[in-house]
Design an enzyme around this catalytic site. Structure first.
Site, PDB file in Angstrom:
ATOM      1  N   LYS A  13     -28.534 -24.362  33.600  1.00 51.47           N
ATOM      2  CA  LYS A  13     -28.135 -25.785  34.387  1.00 51.47           C
ATOM      3  C   LYS A  13     -28.099 -25.357  36.110  1.00 51.47           C
ATOM      4  O   LYS A  13     -28.887 -26.069  36.642  1.00 51.47           O
ATOM      5  CB  LYS A  13     -26.383 -26.255  34.268  1.00 51.47           C
ATOM      6  CG  LYS A  13     -26.606 -26.640  32.821  1.00 51.47           C
ATOM      7  CD  LYS A  13     -25.025 -27.129  32.444  1.00 51.47           C
ATOM      8  CE  LYS A  13     -24.025 -25.942  32.688  1.00 51.47           C
ATOM      9  NZ  LYS A  13     -23.898 -24.741  31.595  1.00 51.47           N
ATOM     10  N   ARG A  25     -15.661 -19.646  25.721  1.00 45.81           N
ATOM     11  CA  ARG A  25     -16.284 -20.573  26.568  1.00 45.81           C
ATOM     12  C   ARG A  25     -17.074 -21.371  25.553  1.00 45.81           C
ATOM     13  O   ARG A  25     -17.256 -22.710  25.709  1.00 45.81           O
ATOM     14  CB  ARG A  25     -17.281 -20.003  27.602  1.00 45.81           C
ATOM     15  CG  ARG A  25     -16.162 -19.289  28.739  1.00 45.81           C
ATOM     16  CD  ARG A  25     -17.073 -18.389  29.556  1.00 45.81           C
ATOM     17  NE  ARG A  25     -18.164 -18.891  30.332  1.00 45.81           N
ATOM     18  CZ  ARG A  25     -18.853 -18.078  30.832  1.00 45.81           C
ATOM     19  NH1 ARG A  25     -18.926 -16.736  30.771  1.00 45.81           N
ATOM     20  NH2 ARG A  25     -20.093 -18.555  31.661  1.00 45.81           N
ATOM     21  N   ARG A  41     -17.212 -32.273  31.286  1.00 47.27           N
ATOM     22  CA  ARG A  41     -17.060 -31.165  30.169  1.00 47.27           C
ATOM     23  C   ARG A  41     -15.952 -31.868  29.179  1.00 47.27           C
ATOM     24  O   ARG A  41     -16.040 -30.979  28.130  1.00 47.27           O
ATOM     25  CB  ARG A  41     -16.333 -29.923  30.820  1.00 47.27           C
ATOM     26  CG  ARG A  41     -17.625 -28.876  31.038  1.00 47.27           C
ATOM     27  CD  ARG A  41     -16.813 -27.615  31.509  1.00 47.27           C
ATOM     28  NE  ARG A  41     -17.159 -26.300  31.260  1.00 47.27           N
ATOM     29  CZ  ARG A  41     -17.874 -25.600  32.408  1.00 47.27           C
ATOM     30  NH1 ARG A  41     -18.248 -26.341  33.298  1.00 47.27           N
ATOM     31  NH2 ARG A  41     -18.422 -24.678  32.109  1.00 47.27           N
ATOM     32  N   ARG A  86     -27.075 -11.917  33.874  1.00 46.54           N
ATOM     33  CA  ARG A  86     -26.955 -12.804  35.049  1.00 46.54           C
ATOM     34  C   ARG A  86     -26.238 -12.064  36.089  1.00 46.54           C
ATOM     35  O   ARG A  86     -25.027 -11.326  36.190  1.00 46.54           O
ATOM     36  CB  ARG A  86     -25.816 -14.132  34.712  1.00 46.54           C
ATOM     37  CG  ARG A  86     -25.653 -14.812  35.937  1.00 46.54           C
ATOM     38  CD  ARG A  86     -25.507 -16.234  35.469  1.00 46.54           C
ATOM     39  NE  ARG A  86     -24.266 -16.488  34.899  1.00 46.54           N
ATOM     40  CZ  ARG A  86     -23.733 -17.635  34.145  1.00 46.54           C
ATOM     41  NH1 ARG A  86     -24.383 -18.857  34.506  1.00 46.54           N
ATOM     42  NH2 ARG A  86     -22.830 -17.923  33.474  1.00 46.54           N
TER      43      ARG A  86
END
Ligand code: ADP
Ligand code: AMP
Length: 217
Positions: free
Chosen positions: A13, A172, A88, A127
């Site tokens: 995203k 998550r 969310r 990441r």
């Protein structure tokens, strides 16, 4: 242009949103980044969310809704925005609708990035991002052009998120499955949901998003 990029953690995203902000001159509202900025500033919001974020769970709806409400009317969002990480939950989606209708604004598109769960861990474990401008990289899939130097701002210090590890990722992903996926039928019903193959290479994902957006432009 007002759009939502929806997808699990690590779906891409932020990577796609950053490109779109330059393309359409619209603002990127990345709620995770906004919260991390509060934590870095050691302010009151930061102290309220620090533990929750570190645990991998979601921050309360009211706080997130207020944060977005304050941002979408700012001048840098006048031409539109990309929501990256919001909504969310269904209550967040409903609150967003209400906010937009009060402002007489319309949501143009919701783009879902579809990525296999087993690949997400590899994405988030590799990441890292620029500590100065926030540009996001990946050790394997998207390293900086010059090792140790940010492509966008030339910065040379990079950060790794404390929740980008297998243990927190499990929580998550569970939050995404249980609290975020119920949003999808909500937008399907409004006929503004499109799905893009987030497993493709970064440039190819961008092309697919451009195709979706050119249809609504
Ligand atoms: P999100 O904002 O959805 O959590 P990011 O945009 O930060 O995800 O992407 C997660 C990681 O995966 C980053 O390190 C990024 O460089 C990398 N990445 C993003 N899109 C792709 C892709 N299509 N293929 C491979 N790696 C990707
Ligand atoms: P992200 O950077 O989008 O992966 O978000 C990191 C963390 O910030 C999440 O795991 C949540 O704890 C919190 N967060 C970000 N956006 C939201 C939101 N819209 N609602 C609730 N919590 C959020």
């Amino acid at each position: 242009m007002r759009l939502i990029l929806l997808g699990p953690p690590g779906a891409g995203k932020g990577t796609q949103a950053r490109r779109l902000t330059h393309m359409y001159n619209i603002c990127q509202l990345a709620t995770g980044d906004m919260l991390r900025a509060h934590i870095a500033a050691e302010d009151e919001i930061g102290s309220r969310v620090k533990e929750i974020m570190a645990s991998g769970q979601l921050v309360p709806d009211e706080l997130m809704i207020e944060m977005i409400r304050n941002r979408i009317t700012q001048p840098d969002c006048a031409k539109g925005f990309i929501l990256d990480g919001f909504p969310r939950t269904v209550p967040q989606a409903q609150a967003l609708d209400k906010m937009l209708s009060d402002l007489n604004l319309k949501l143009d598109s919701v783009i879902k990035l579809q990525v296999r769960e087993e690949d997400l861990l590899r994405r988030i474990e590799g990441r890292y991002s620029c500590g100065d401008c926030g540009a996001s990289y990946h050790k394997e899939f998207q390293p900086t052009k010059v090792p140790g130097v940010c492509d966008e701002c030339g910065g040379d210090h990079f950060v790794v998120r404390p929740d980008d590890n297998p243990e927190k990722m499990k929580i998550r992903l569970q939050a995404f499955r249980e609290q975020t996926t119920p949003i999808l039928p909500y937008y399907e019903g409004k006929r503004i949901l499109s799905t893009v193959d987030g497993m493709a290479e970064i440039g190819e994902v961008s092309n697919q998003i451009d195709d979706v957006l050119s249809e609504i432009a």
